[in-house]
Scaffold this active site. Structure first.
Site, short mmCIF file in Angstrom:
data_model
loop_
_atom_site.label_atom_id
_atom_site.label_comp_id
_atom_site.label_asym_id
_atom_site.label_seq_id
_atom_site.Cartn_x
_atom_site.Cartn_y
_atom_site.Cartn_z
N HIS A 257 -8.38 -6.24 10.51
CA HIS A 257 -9.03 -6.10 9.21
C HIS A 257 -10.42 -5.47 9.36
CE1 HIS A 257 -5.86 -8.88 8.20
NE2 HIS A 257 -6.18 -8.86 6.92
N GLU B 154 0.82 -1.21 0.00
CA GLU B 154 0.00 0.00 0.00
C GLU B 154 0.86 1.26 0.00
OE1 GLU B 154 -2.59 -3.27 0.95
OE2 GLU B 154 -0.67 -2.66 1.83
#
Length: 328
Positions: free
Chosen positions: A130, A61
């Site tokens: 998550h 990312e």
């Protein structure tokens, strides 16, 4: 005219239309191309638009978001998919220190027309790492725009507005909404764009205002129906849609109408979006309140793994129903 589309299909339609409208629009992210996206939002787009417009990235990312921000500064309009918004932390410098500040620090000479999108929710039993819900976090940084669509129609309209905006727009989606169907205007009837910063009354009411965003809107609507049927309580449901810019006038209007307010927010209670909305109400509409503003938020702990426990940790129709009754 309109037709029913799934939430994910509405986003895909927005992406497809914007790819056709502007050759500078590109989609980048992990598995967005041949694999059709982790949640099948980008299904079919790689086959249609090719590898120069739909770009698979490494699992990094920090790397691909930094690349997208740099590209946007040079005129590209990237739409970046985060497989989970929880992964924002490894690219935090790019997301808030670069994307949010470049336009200001360049005296308005350099725009950053980038969209970051992906799931930002709990409720899928994938554990604490998550399941973050960071819209309040990003809304705290001037220079960023943040929205959280609750319906397929808003998901499409807000996505189109986000792609056309010259500032970074962070779109918080919900995996539990991807399969939800709803009416979406037909493209043949015109360009469906929902402006950023404009809330929407999803249900009219007179006794109480429930203000929410994202999946909490769906829970609020379910609770409002039950309140009407079982208790004769008429609840208005205001969907914020945009977190920043925030539609302050719509918030104040519903408070003045019903004089009672419940805020529903999937973020944690400490700080967060509903805390800011509560401050706005007490600061600008205090004299209209018949009772203190109340909130239903996610219970303040890392996301629980157990399905039954996590369901109760998050806002749900039962918690909203019970909180409203406690206010009467």
């Amino acid at each position: 005219m309109s037709r029913k589309l799934q939430y994910r299909h509405a986003i895909r339609e927005a992406l497809d239309e914007e790819l056709a409208r502007d050759e500078n629009v590109v989609i980048m992210g992990e598995e967005v191309a041949q694999y059709n996206g982790a949640y099948k939002v980008t299904e079919g787009l790689w086959e249609k638009w090719g590898c120069k417009r739909i770009v698979d990235t490494p699992i990094s990312e920090a790397g691909f978001i930094g690349m997208g921000i740099g590209a946007s500064m040079l005129g590209v309009r990237p739409v970046m998919e985060l497989m989970f918004w929880s992964f924002h932390s490894v690219a935090f410098d790019q997301l808030v220190n670069n994307a949010a500040c470049v336009r200001y620090m360049s005296g308005g000479l350099i725009n950053v027309p980038i969209v970051m999108r992906g799931p930002a929710n709990g409720g899928t039993n994938v554990g604490a790492t998550h399941s973050h819900i960071p819209e309040g976090l990003f809304a705290a940084f001037p220079g960023l725009k943040v929205c959280a669509p609750a319906t397929p129609s808003d998901a499409k309209g807000l996505m189109k507005a986000a792609i056309r905006d010259n500032d970074p727009v962070y779109v918080m989606e919900n995996t539990l909404l991807y399969g939800m169907e709803g009416e979406v205007p037909d493209p043949a009837d015109g360009d469906h764009v929902v402006p950023l910063g404009k809330a929407d009354v999803k249900r009219e009411g007179s006794d109480l205002s429930i203000i929410a965003h994202g999946r909490s809107v769906i829970h609020a609507l379910a609770a409002a129906e039950r309140l009407q049927e079982e208790k004769g309580i008429s609840a208005e449901v205001l969907d914020l849609r945009s977190i920043r810019p925030l539609d302050t006038e719509a918030i104040l209007a519903t408070v003045r109408k019903t004089n009672n307010v419940l805020l529903v927010d999937e973020s944690k209670g400490f700080g967060g979006v509903s805390a800011m909305v509560s401050h706005i109400i007490q600061d600008q509409a205090f004299d209209y309140l018949d009772a203190p503003v109340k909130r239903v938020t996610t219970i303040d702990a890392p996301a629980l793994y157990s399905p039954h426990l996590e369901n109760d940790q998050l806002p749900n129709p039962q918690r909203i129903f019970d909180k409203v009754l406690s206010m009467r």
